[in-house]
Write a protein that holds these residues in place. Structure first.
Motif, PDB file in Angstrom:
ATOM      1  N   TYR A  14      -1.133 -10.281   4.114  1.00 21.55           N
ATOM      2  CA  TYR A  14      -2.182  -9.382   3.652  1.00 21.55           C
ATOM      3  C   TYR A  14      -1.637  -7.963   3.641  1.00 21.55           C
ATOM      4  O   TYR A  14      -0.619  -7.671   4.264  1.00 21.55           O
ATOM      5  CB  TYR A  14      -3.404  -9.447   4.575  1.00 21.55           C
ATOM      6  N   SER A  15      -2.326  -7.067   2.949  1.00 22.16           N
ATOM      7  CA  SER A  15      -1.869  -5.681   2.860  1.00 22.16           C
ATOM      8  C   SER A  15      -3.055  -4.745   2.696  1.00 22.16           C
ATOM      9  O   SER A  15      -4.109  -5.144   2.178  1.00 22.16           O
ATOM     10  CB  SER A  15      -0.917  -5.515   1.667  1.00 22.16           C
ATOM     11  N   ALA A  16      -2.877  -3.517   3.124  1.00 23.67           N
ATOM     12  CA  ALA A  16      -3.885  -2.488   2.878  1.00 23.67           C
ATOM     13  C   ALA A  16      -3.824  -1.967   1.450  1.00 23.67           C
ATOM     14  O   ALA A  16      -4.685  -1.202   1.025  1.00 23.67           O
ATOM     15  CB  ALA A  16      -3.684  -1.333   3.860  1.00 23.67           C
ATOM     16  N   LEU A  23      -0.341   4.920  -1.009  1.00 27.02           N
ATOM     17  CA  LEU A  23      -1.084   4.479   0.158  1.00 27.02           C
ATOM     18  C   LEU A  23      -0.165   4.061   1.291  1.00 27.02           C
ATOM     19  O   LEU A  23       0.966   3.630   1.072  1.00 27.02           O
ATOM     20  CB  LEU A  23      -2.011   3.318  -0.213  1.00 27.02           C
ATOM     21  N   LEU A  24      -0.685   4.167   2.499  1.00 29.58           N
ATOM     22  CA  LEU A  24       0.017   3.714   3.692  1.00 29.58           C
ATOM     23  C   LEU A  24      -0.399   2.272   3.973  1.00 29.58           C
ATOM     24  O   LEU A  24      -1.590   1.991   4.134  1.00 29.58           O
ATOM     25  CB  LEU A  24      -0.337   4.593   4.893  1.00 29.58           C
ATOM     26  N   ASP A  25       0.547   1.362   4.025  1.00 27.17           N
ATOM     27  CA  ASP A  25       0.229  -0.034   4.325  1.00 27.17           C
ATOM     28  C   ASP A  25       0.110  -0.186   5.834  1.00 27.17           C
ATOM     29  O   ASP A  25       0.961  -0.775   6.495  1.00 27.17           O
ATOM     30  CB  ASP A  25       1.304  -0.949   3.755  1.00 27.17           C
ATOM     31  N   TYR A  26      -0.999   0.348   6.368  1.00 20.25           N
ATOM     32  CA  TYR A  26      -1.165   0.400   7.819  1.00 20.25           C
ATOM     33  C   TYR A  26      -1.380  -0.998   8.413  1.00 20.25           C
ATOM     34  O   TYR A  26      -1.221  -1.183   9.620  1.00 20.25           O
ATOM     35  CB  TYR A  26      -2.304   1.344   8.203  1.00 20.25           C
ATOM     36  N   ARG A  27      -1.708  -1.968   7.594  1.00 19.48           N
ATOM     37  CA  ARG A  27      -1.828  -3.335   8.107  1.00 19.48           C
ATOM     38  C   ARG A  27      -0.451  -3.952   8.362  1.00 19.48           C
ATOM     39  O   ARG A  27      -0.344  -4.981   9.020  1.00 19.48           O
ATOM     40  CB  ARG A  27      -2.609  -4.208   7.127  1.00 19.48           C
ATOM     41  N   ASN A  28       0.568  -3.315   7.823  1.00 14.73           N
ATOM     42  CA  ASN A  28       1.932  -3.847   7.957  1.00 14.73           C
ATOM     43  C   ASN A  28       2.904  -2.778   8.431  1.00 14.73           C
ATOM     44  O   ASN A  28       4.016  -2.658   7.927  1.00 14.73           O
ATOM     45  CB  ASN A  28       2.384  -4.454   6.629  1.00 14.73           C
ATOM     46  N   GLY A  29       2.471  -1.987   9.407  1.00 11.23           N
ATOM     47  CA  GLY A  29       3.400  -1.133  10.127  1.00 11.23           C
ATOM     48  C   GLY A  29       3.522   0.312   9.694  1.00 11.23           C
ATOM     49  O   GLY A  29       4.144   1.112  10.389  1.00 11.23           O
ATOM     50  N   LEU A  34      -5.845   8.358   8.570  1.00 12.03           N
ATOM     51  CA  LEU A  34      -6.418   8.446   9.916  1.00 12.03           C
ATOM     52  C   LEU A  34      -6.481   7.070  10.564  1.00 12.03           C
ATOM     53  O   LEU A  34      -6.247   6.938  11.773  1.00 12.03           O
ATOM     54  CB  LEU A  34      -7.801   9.091   9.888  1.00 12.03           C
ATOM     55  N   LYS A  35      -6.754   6.037   9.773  1.00 10.27           N
ATOM     56  CA  LYS A  35      -6.740   4.682  10.318  1.00 10.27           C
ATOM     57  C   LYS A  35      -5.365   4.372  10.913  1.00 10.27           C
ATOM     58  O   LYS A  35      -5.256   3.809  12.011  1.00 10.27           O
ATOM     59  CB  LYS A  35      -7.059   3.687   9.206  1.00 10.27           C
ATOM     60  N   ALA A  57      -1.313   3.825  15.542  1.00  7.79           N
ATOM     61  CA  ALA A  57       0.070   4.084  15.941  1.00  7.79           C
ATOM     62  C   ALA A  57       0.297   5.332  16.764  1.00  7.79           C
ATOM     63  O   ALA A  57       1.315   5.426  17.459  1.00  7.79           O
ATOM     64  CB  ALA A  57       0.940   4.174  14.672  1.00  7.79           C
ATOM     65  N   TYR A  58      -0.606   6.313  16.694  1.00  7.34           N
ATOM     66  CA  TYR A  58      -0.306   7.603  17.319  1.00  7.34           C
ATOM     67  C   TYR A  58      -0.609   7.584  18.814  1.00  7.34           C
ATOM     68  O   TYR A  58      -1.684   7.158  19.239  1.00  7.34           O
ATOM     69  CB  TYR A  58      -1.123   8.707  16.650  1.00  7.34           C
ATOM     70  N   VAL A  59       0.367   8.044  19.600  1.00  2.00           N
ATOM     71  CA  VAL A  59       0.196   8.202  21.037  1.00  2.00           C
ATOM     72  C   VAL A  59       0.356   9.680  21.357  1.00  2.00           C
ATOM     73  O   VAL A  59       1.444  10.248  21.152  1.00  2.00           O
ATOM     74  CB  VAL A  59       1.234   7.387  21.831  1.00  2.00           C
TER      75      VAL A  59
END
Length: 261
Positions: free
Chosen positions: A87-89, A158-164, A251-252, A257-259
């Motif tokens: 799957y992908s964002a 887009l950022l594929d945030y579902r895949n890293g 932002l998602k 990922a952000y610490v």
């Protein structure tokens, strides 16, 4: 030479044993694209196809090239994605694994170099930038940079945030690419017109500023919907289009990922 209209920008180069291609467009366009590459380069085959990442817009020619005996080169994570349903964002539904012939036959975990038709080629891994499998490809003698999906002069990649992928990875990637370019560098993005080096530097600065803004949003307890409503990229909307989907994903991705330091 640059070919457009197959689903992404495709770079082709003539070689003694066949052509080099950077990315391969959508599968529906593969036959027409490969015919155009052979015609443009005067060759009868594709020797090497480089996938800058695993998305369908980059990998549609893989099967045809692989079945004809060409080398498919990519990051090892691209091979993993193409070997499994995913799957992908960036698209709807689940994309099935590609056939064995369409999967990369040569992979890298990081940076490196190769030579093609007497041209030195440098490539580098950009972790978590658009996917988590992104490569850039740089031709130093030609002052030509294939930047893949991390930048575009006409849209919000887009950022594929579902895949890293996450916004910090995008910033780091553009910081690295900005160090490679000069005023005369031609930058070929995955989509859109060819860019100049200074344009890429401007994008680095734009995403850096957005990253700081997003940290502020997180510290205020805001979520992706709030970021879209505040629209921190509204000043760029006339240039790159509606930023809502990118802002939401940015932002998602930060929430994943952000610490904080």
């Amino acid at each position: 030479m640059l070919l457009q209209g197959a689903g992404c920008n495709v770079i082709a180069m003539r070689g003694p044993d066949g052509a080099l291609m950077i990315d391969g467009g959508l599968a529906a366009n593969a036959d027409a694209l490969l015919a155009a590459v052979r015609n443009a380069t005067g060759g009868s085959r594709i020797d090497t196809l480089v996938n800058t990442h695993w998305h369908p817009e980059q990998t549609g020619a893989n099967e045809a090239v692989g079945r004809a005996g060409g080398v498919i080169f990519a990051h090892e994570k691209t091979k993993t994605y193409l070997s499994n349903a995913v799957y992908s964002a960036t698209f709807k539904g689940r994309r099935p694994a590609l056939p064995q012939a369409a999967r990369p036959t040569r992979t890298t975990r990081g940076d490196g170099s190769m030579d093609f038709a007497g041209q030195p080629i440098e490539y580098g891994y950009m972790p978590a930038a658009h996917t988590d499998s992104d490569l850039f490809v740089y031709f130093p003698r030609m002052n030509l940079l294939a930047a893949g999906g991390v930048v575009s002069p006409e849209e919000w990649p887009l950022l594929d945030y579902r895949n890293g992928a996450w916004l910090g990875g995008r910033v780091r990637a553009l910081e690295r690419l900005a160090d490679l370019v000069n005023a005369d560098t031609r930058v070929v993005p995955a989509n859109g017109r060819v860019m100049a080096g200074p344009e890429l530097v401007r994008h680095r600065d734009m995403y850096r500023a957005l990253f700081k803004t997003m940290i502020g949003y997180l510290n205020m307890g805001l979520g992706p919907e709030d970021a879209v409503q505040r629209n921190p990229l509204k000043g760029y909307q006339a240039e790159f289009g509606d930023p809502s989907a990118f802002t939401y994903g940015a932002l998602k991705s930060m929430m994943i990922a952000y610490v904080p330091d």
